[in-house]
Scaffold this motif. Structure first.
Motif, PDB file in Angstrom:
ATOM      1  N   THR A  39       0.993  -1.143   0.089  1.00 16.40           N
ATOM      2  CA  THR A  39      -0.061  -0.098  -0.081  1.00 16.40           C
ATOM      3  C   THR A  39       0.711   1.304  -0.133  1.00 16.40           C
ATOM      4  N   ALA A  40       0.095   2.375  -0.509  1.00 17.35           N
ATOM      5  CA  ALA A  40       1.247   3.659  -0.555  1.00 17.35           C
ATOM      6  C   ALA A  40       1.140   4.152   0.995  1.00 17.35           C
ATOM      7  N   SER A  41       0.275   3.921   1.756  1.00 23.07           N
ATOM      8  CA  SER A  41       0.380   4.180   3.276  1.00 23.07           C
ATOM      9  C   SER A  41       1.678   3.615   3.996  1.00 23.07           C
ATOM     10  N   ASP A  42       1.888   2.193   3.705  1.00 20.37           N
ATOM     11  CA  ASP A  42       2.896   1.585   4.160  1.00 20.37           C
ATOM     12  C   ASP A  42       4.307   2.356   3.816  1.00 20.37           C
ATOM     13  N   LEU A  43       4.329   2.191   2.309  1.00 20.97           N
ATOM     14  CA  LEU A  43       5.524   2.750   1.681  1.00 20.97           C
ATOM     15  C   LEU A  43       5.861   4.152   2.012  1.00 20.97           C
ATOM     16  N   LYS A  44       4.922   5.121   2.227  1.00 18.89           N
ATOM     17  CA  LYS A  44       5.185   6.317   2.718  1.00 18.89           C
ATOM     18  C   LYS A  44       5.741   6.370   4.263  1.00 18.89           C
ATOM     19  N   THR A  45       5.131   5.410   5.092  1.00 22.03           N
ATOM     20  CA  THR A  45       5.910   5.236   6.559  1.00 22.03           C
ATOM     21  C   THR A  45       7.196   5.110   6.413  1.00 22.03           C
ATOM     22  N   HIS A  46       7.337   4.003   5.677  1.00 21.72           N
ATOM     23  CA  HIS A  46       9.042   3.655   5.585  1.00 21.72           C
ATOM     24  C   HIS A  46       9.849   4.536   4.998  1.00 21.72           C
ATOM     25  N   LEU A  47       9.504   5.370   3.749  1.00 23.12           N
ATOM     26  CA  LEU A  47      10.288   6.032   3.305  1.00 23.12           C
ATOM     27  C   LEU A  47      10.583   7.560   3.849  1.00 23.12           C
ATOM     28  N   TYR A  48       9.477   7.961   4.740  1.00 20.75           N
ATOM     29  CA  TYR A  48       9.644   8.837   5.524  1.00 20.75           C
ATOM     30  C   TYR A  48      10.971   8.744   6.752  1.00 20.75           C
ATOM     31  N   ILE A  49      11.017   7.603   6.930  1.00 17.98           N
ATOM     32  CA  ILE A  49      11.922   7.293   8.007  1.00 17.98           C
ATOM     33  C   ILE A  49      13.535   6.713   7.106  1.00 17.98           C
ATOM     34  N   VAL A  50      13.282   6.133   6.196  1.00 18.27           N
ATOM     35  CA  VAL A  50      14.673   5.833   5.307  1.00 18.27           C
ATOM     36  C   VAL A  50      15.234   6.831   4.684  1.00 18.27           C
ATOM     37  N   ALA A  51      14.276   7.931   4.116  1.00 16.69           N
ATOM     38  CA  ALA A  51      15.076   9.131   3.596  1.00 16.69           C
ATOM     39  C   ALA A  51      15.004  10.424   4.395  1.00 16.69           C
ATOM     40  N   GLY A 146      17.866  11.073  -0.932  1.00 17.52           N
ATOM     41  CA  GLY A 146      17.771  10.218  -2.042  1.00 17.52           C
ATOM     42  C   GLY A 146      16.469   9.476  -1.895  1.00 17.52           C
ATOM     43  N   ALA A 147      15.371  10.200  -1.741  1.00 14.13           N
ATOM     44  CA  ALA A 147      14.001   9.687  -1.441  1.00 14.13           C
ATOM     45  C   ALA A 147      13.643   8.812  -2.674  1.00 14.13           C
ATOM     46  N   ASP A 148      13.975   9.006  -3.743  1.00  7.78           N
ATOM     47  CA  ASP A 148      13.636   8.295  -4.970  1.00  7.78           C
ATOM     48  C   ASP A 148      14.922   7.282  -5.317  1.00  7.78           C
ATOM     49  N   ASP A 149      16.280   7.888  -5.278  1.00  2.73           N
ATOM     50  CA  ASP A 149      17.493   7.175  -5.382  1.00  2.73           C
ATOM     51  C   ASP A 149      18.206   6.883  -4.157  1.00  2.73           C
ATOM     52  N   ASP A 150      18.013   5.723  -3.608  1.00  3.51           N
ATOM     53  CA  ASP A 150      17.064   4.749  -4.142  1.00  3.51           C
ATOM     54  C   ASP A 150      16.048   4.330  -2.843  1.00  3.51           C
ATOM     55  N   GLY A 151      15.770   5.564  -2.149  1.00  8.30           N
ATOM     56  CA  GLY A 151      14.569   5.177  -1.031  1.00  8.30           C
ATOM     57  C   GLY A 151      13.665   4.526  -1.610  1.00  8.30           C
ATOM     58  N   SER A 152      13.174   5.003  -2.772  1.00 12.12           N
ATOM     59  CA  SER A 152      12.103   4.113  -3.259  1.00 12.12           C
ATOM     60  C   SER A 152      12.182   2.541  -3.539  1.00 12.12           C
ATOM     61  N   GLY A 153      13.198   2.204  -4.133  1.00  8.73           N
ATOM     62  CA  GLY A 153      13.672   0.765  -4.100  1.00  8.73           C
ATOM     63  C   GLY A 153      13.744  -0.046  -3.082  1.00  8.73           C
ATOM     64  N   THR A 154      14.278   0.708  -1.912  1.00  6.05           N
ATOM     65  CA  THR A 154      14.605   0.177  -0.673  1.00  6.05           C
ATOM     66  C   THR A 154      13.114  -0.138   0.152  1.00  6.05           C
ATOM     67  N   VAL A 155      12.199   0.719   0.143  1.00  5.77           N
ATOM     68  CA  VAL A 155      11.162   0.590   0.916  1.00  5.77           C
ATOM     69  C   VAL A 155      10.226  -0.423  -0.079  1.00  5.77           C
ATOM     70  N   ALA A 156      10.239  -0.486  -1.235  1.00 10.09           N
ATOM     71  CA  ALA A 156       9.761  -1.509  -2.138  1.00 10.09           C
ATOM     72  C   ALA A 156      10.013  -2.798  -1.612  1.00 10.09           C
ATOM     73  N   LEU A 157      11.157  -3.030  -1.491  1.00 14.44           N
ATOM     74  CA  LEU A 157      11.711  -4.467  -0.873  1.00 14.44           C
ATOM     75  C   LEU A 157      11.082  -4.826   0.362  1.00 14.44           C
ATOM     76  N   LEU A 158      11.011  -3.694   1.275  1.00 14.15           N
ATOM     77  CA  LEU A 158      10.151  -4.017   2.632  1.00 14.15           C
ATOM     78  C   LEU A 158       8.888  -4.432   2.292  1.00 14.15           C
ATOM     79  N   GLU A 159       8.126  -3.981   1.509  1.00 12.19           N
ATOM     80  CA  GLU A 159       6.746  -4.147   1.275  1.00 12.19           C
ATOM     81  C   GLU A 159       6.478  -5.485   0.375  1.00 12.19           C
ATOM     82  N   ILE A 160       7.412  -5.965  -0.636  1.00  9.55           N
ATOM     83  CA  ILE A 160       7.423  -7.068  -1.193  1.00  9.55           C
ATOM     84  C   ILE A 160       7.717  -8.083  -0.272  1.00  9.55           C
ATOM     85  N   ALA A 161       8.630  -8.073   0.452  1.00 10.39           N
ATOM     86  CA  ALA A 161       9.032  -9.095   1.411  1.00 10.39           C
ATOM     87  C   ALA A 161       7.814  -9.335   2.627  1.00 10.39           C
ATOM     88  N   GLN A 162       7.233  -8.094   2.962  1.00  9.30           N
ATOM     89  CA  GLN A 162       5.879  -8.381   3.796  1.00  9.30           C
ATOM     90  C   GLN A 162       4.701  -9.256   3.033  1.00  9.30           C
TER      91      GLN A 162
END
Length: 339
Positions: A39-51, A146-162
Motif C-alpha cells: 500500500t501507498a500508506s506503508d510505503l510512505k511510512t517507511h520512506l519518511y524514515i529511510v530518507a 535520496g528519496a527516489d534514489d534509491d529510497g523508493s526501491g529500498t522501501v519497495a523491498l520491505l513491502e514485497i517481503a512483507q
C-alpha cells in the motif's frame, strides 16, 4: 490359476490405502490478495524514515547508512523474516579495502543487507529482489535524502517481503526461495553488488533471476502527462522467458505502460550497465531493472519524500512483486537463450 488372497491380507491392503496421505497441492496461481497488501500508506511510512534527514544521506559506510540499515532489519524482524540460514546475520560485511580499491576513495567498512524466505518445494533455487540503500550523503552541509534514489526501491523491498511473508503464513509461501538484497556502495560504482558477485551466498547456477528496483517513485519529462508507466530494462537480454513473464504479469495484474526506450542496446545512457542487476547479469543470471527515468532532482538535495508520487510507487512495487511471485512459483525457471 489365480492365487487367492486371504481376507486378512485384503483388509490390510485397504487399511493401508485408506491411511495413505496425499501430498497437499498448494495453488499459488493468483497473487492478487498479497499484491494488494502493498500500500501507498506503508510505503510512505517507511520512506519518511529511510530518507529522513537523520539518515544523513546514507553515504556508504556512514553512521547514517548504518542507522538506515538497522531500520530495515527491524522491519524484517517485525515480519518474522530472517536472514539466510547460510549466513551469520542480516549483514554481508563489505570491507573498506574492497570499497576503496577501484577509485582510491576513503569509504568506511559497509554492509550489504539480506533477508530470506525459504521456498517450500525448490528451496535451493533462489530468486533475488534487489535495491541499493546507499545514497551520496551530506554535501556542503546539505543532506541529500535520496528519496527516489534509491529510497523508493529500498522501501519497495520491505513491502514485497512483507507480502510474501503474509502469503507464507497463510499457506501460500513461495515454492522457490527469495533473497531480498539491499546493496551498499551502488553510488560509488555498484560496489556492494560487485562484492556479492565475487562472494555469493548462493551458487549462481542456483540463482534463477534478479529483479532490481532503482528509482521507481517519480516521473520523468517524457511522461509528464501520466505516471502510469515504468521503464523495463534488460529482461530480454539473456532470457526470452523473463521478458515474457514481466509483460504478462503487467498485463494481467498492473496494466502500466511498459516503456522499453532504455532497453535499446544503443541507448547512450547505458542504464543497463548502471545499476546492481548488472553484477548478476554479467554472470549469466536473467535480470530485469525497473526504473522511472531521470528527473530534475536526480542526485540533488531536492530529491525529497514530499515529491514522491506514491500512486506510481505502489503500482511499480506491485509489478515487481507479481514478477517475483511468478518466478518463485512457476514450474520451470527462465531459460537463458541469449548471450
Amino acid at each position: 490359476m489365480k492365487k487367492l488372497i486371504p481376507l486378512f491380507a485384503l483388509a490390510a491392503i485397504f487399511t493401508s490405502c485408506s491411511t495413505t496421505k496425499t501430498a497437499k497441492i498448494v495453488d499459488n496461481s493468483d497473487p492478487t490478495k498479497y499484491m494488494n497488501s502493498i500500500t501507498a500508506s506503508d510505503l510512505k511510512t517507511h520512506l519518511y524514515i529511510v530518507a529522513a534527514d537523520s539518515m544523513e544521506g546514507r553515504e556508504t559506510g556512514s553512521v547514517g547508512q548504518k542507522k538506515a540499515g538497522k531500520y530495515l532489519i527491524s522491519q524484517y524482524n517485525k515480519n518474522n523474516i530472517s536472514f539466510p540460514k547460510a549466513a551469520e546475520s542480516f549483514y554481508q560485511k563489505v570491507p573498506a579495502a574492497f570499497l576503496n580499491a577501484k577509485y582510491g576513495e576513503s569509504l568506511n567498512d559497509s554492509e550489504n543487507i539480506w533477508a530470506f524466505i525459504e521456498g517450500s518445494e525448490k528451496p535451493d533455487e533462489v530468486v533475488v529482489v534487489s535495491a541499493h540503500y546507499d545514497h551520496v550523503g551530506i554535501k556542503n552541509g546539505d543532506v541529500y535524502n535520496g528519496a527516489d534514489d534509491d529510497g523508493s526501491g529500498t522501501v519497495a523491498l520491505l513491502e514485497i517481503a512483507q507480502a510474501f511473508a503474509i502469503a507464507k503464513k497463510e499457506g501460500h509461501g513461495p515454492k522457490r526461495s527469495i533473497l531480498f538484497f539491499h546493496a551498499t556502495g551502488e553510488e560509488h560504482g555498484l560496489l556492494g553488488s560487485s562484492y556479492y558477485s565475487e562472494n555469493p551466498l548462493f551458487p549462481f547456477e542456483n540463482t534463477v533471476s534478479d529483479i532490481n528496483i532503482d528509482m521507481i517513485g517519480r516521473s520523468d519529462v517524457a511522461h509528464a502527462n501520466s505516471n502510469n508507466y515504468v521503464y523495463l530494462i534488460g529482461a530480454d537480454r539473456l532470457s526470452s522467458d523473463l521478458d515474457t513473464i514481466c509483460a504478462q504479469a503487467n498485463s494481467k495484474y498492473i496494466k502500466m505502460d511498459l516503456d522499453y526506450t532504455f532497453n535499446d542496446k544503443n541507448d547512450p545512457n547505458h542504464f543497463y550497465e548502471r545499476s546492481d542487476h548488472y553484477n548478476f547479469a554479467k554472470h549469466g543470471i536473467p535480470s530485469v531493472f525497473l526504473f522511472n527515468g531521470v528527473h530534475a532532482d536526480y542526485h540533488k538535495k531536492t530529491d525529497t519524500v514530499d515529491k514522491i508520487e506514491f500512486d506510481a510507487l505502489t503500482k511499480r512495487t506491485q509489478l515487481a512483486f507479481t514478477i517475483a511471485w511468478e518466478l518463485a512459483n512457476r514450474e520451470n525457471r527462465p531459460v537463458v537463450d541469449k548471450k
